[in-house]
Scaffold this motif. Structure first.
Motif, short mmCIF file in Angstrom:
data_model
loop_
_atom_site.label_atom_id
_atom_site.label_comp_id
_atom_site.label_asym_id
_atom_site.label_seq_id
_atom_site.Cartn_x
_atom_site.Cartn_y
_atom_site.Cartn_z
N ASN A 83 0.81 -1.26 0.12
CA ASN A 83 0.26 0.03 -0.01
C ASN A 83 0.81 1.09 -0.04
O ASN A 83 0.49 2.25 -0.70
N VAL A 84 1.89 1.28 0.84
CA VAL A 84 2.97 2.41 0.75
C VAL A 84 3.61 2.62 -0.58
O VAL A 84 3.60 3.73 -1.21
N SER A 85 3.76 1.44 -1.12
CA SER A 85 4.61 1.51 -2.43
C SER A 85 3.67 2.12 -3.43
O SER A 85 4.00 3.23 -4.24
N ASP A 86 2.39 1.73 -3.34
CA ASP A 86 1.34 2.11 -4.36
C ASP A 86 1.17 3.45 -4.25
O ASP A 86 1.13 4.45 -5.25
N ALA A 87 1.00 4.08 -3.08
CA ALA A 87 0.80 5.45 -2.48
C ALA A 87 1.97 6.21 -3.08
O ALA A 87 1.89 7.42 -3.61
N TYR A 88 3.23 5.90 -2.85
CA TYR A 88 4.40 6.69 -3.45
C TYR A 88 4.32 6.73 -4.80
O TYR A 88 4.52 8.00 -5.39
N LYS A 89 4.03 5.62 -5.60
CA LYS A 89 4.06 5.78 -6.88
C LYS A 89 3.05 6.55 -7.35
O LYS A 89 3.35 7.60 -8.46
N GLU A 90 2.02 6.76 -6.69
CA GLU A 90 0.82 7.81 -7.27
C GLU A 90 1.06 8.96 -6.95
O GLU A 90 0.99 10.11 -7.69
N GLY A 91 1.76 9.36 -5.87
CA GLY A 91 2.32 10.77 -5.54
C GLY A 91 3.32 11.03 -6.56
O GLY A 91 3.41 12.30 -6.93
N GLU B 275 1.55 12.18 -9.61
CA GLU B 275 0.88 13.59 -9.48
C GLU B 275 1.99 14.71 -9.52
O GLU B 275 1.80 15.62 -10.15
N VAL B 276 3.23 14.51 -9.02
CA VAL B 276 3.99 15.62 -8.79
C VAL B 276 4.70 15.72 -10.29
O VAL B 276 4.85 16.84 -10.91
N LYS B 277 4.78 14.63 -11.20
CA LYS B 277 5.33 14.80 -12.55
C LYS B 277 4.06 15.46 -13.29
O LYS B 277 4.48 16.13 -14.25
N ASP B 278 2.90 15.10 -13.06
CA ASP B 278 1.92 15.80 -13.86
C ASP B 278 1.87 17.26 -13.66
O ASP B 278 1.86 17.99 -14.48
N GLU B 279 2.20 17.82 -12.41
CA GLU B 279 1.99 19.12 -12.16
C GLU B 279 3.06 19.76 -12.58
O GLU B 279 3.27 21.03 -13.16
N ILE B 280 4.46 19.25 -12.80
CA ILE B 280 5.60 19.79 -13.01
C ILE B 280 5.29 19.94 -14.73
O ILE B 280 5.79 20.98 -15.41
N ASP B 281 4.69 18.73 -15.49
CA ASP B 281 4.47 18.95 -16.78
C ASP B 281 3.49 20.01 -17.10
O ASP B 281 3.63 20.57 -18.25
N ASP B 282 2.59 20.29 -16.36
CA ASP B 282 1.58 21.23 -16.64
C ASP B 282 2.18 22.76 -16.19
O ASP B 282 1.77 23.53 -17.19
N HIS B 283 3.13 22.68 -15.33
CA HIS B 283 3.58 24.13 -15.10
C HIS B 283 4.78 24.45 -16.20
O HIS B 283 5.69 25.29 -16.14
#
Length: 72
Positions: free
Chosen positions: A52-60, A63-71
């Motif tokens: 569960n921790v691994s999945d949450a980390y990968k999702e995070g 999300e950070v990559k998507d935010e960086i790509d958006d900006h």
């Protein structure tokens, strides 16, 4: 001839003993697999927690990559 008969009986007894040993070992192994002990259950919960921790980390990270790509 007598030695041959005694030798055959010995071999027959050995085969029966080996067959009994294999059968009893198989039965023991199968019966041990049915019930899960407390340690095995705790280990499974720990494994699930790490997953569960691994999945949450990968999702995070995604999300950070998507935010960086958006900006960018």
């Amino acid at each position: 001839m007598r030695k041959l008969i005694l030798s055959m009986q010995s071999t027959q007894s050995s085969k029966i003993l080996v067959a009994f040993f294999l059968l009893s070992t198989t039965i023991f192994a199968l019966s041990a697999c049915e019930d899960k002990g407390a340690a095995e259950k705790a280990g499974e919960r720990i494994d699930q927690g790490f997953e569960n921790v691994s999945d949450a980390y990968k999702e995070g990270v995604e999300e950070v990559k998507d935010e960086i790509d958006d900006h960018s």
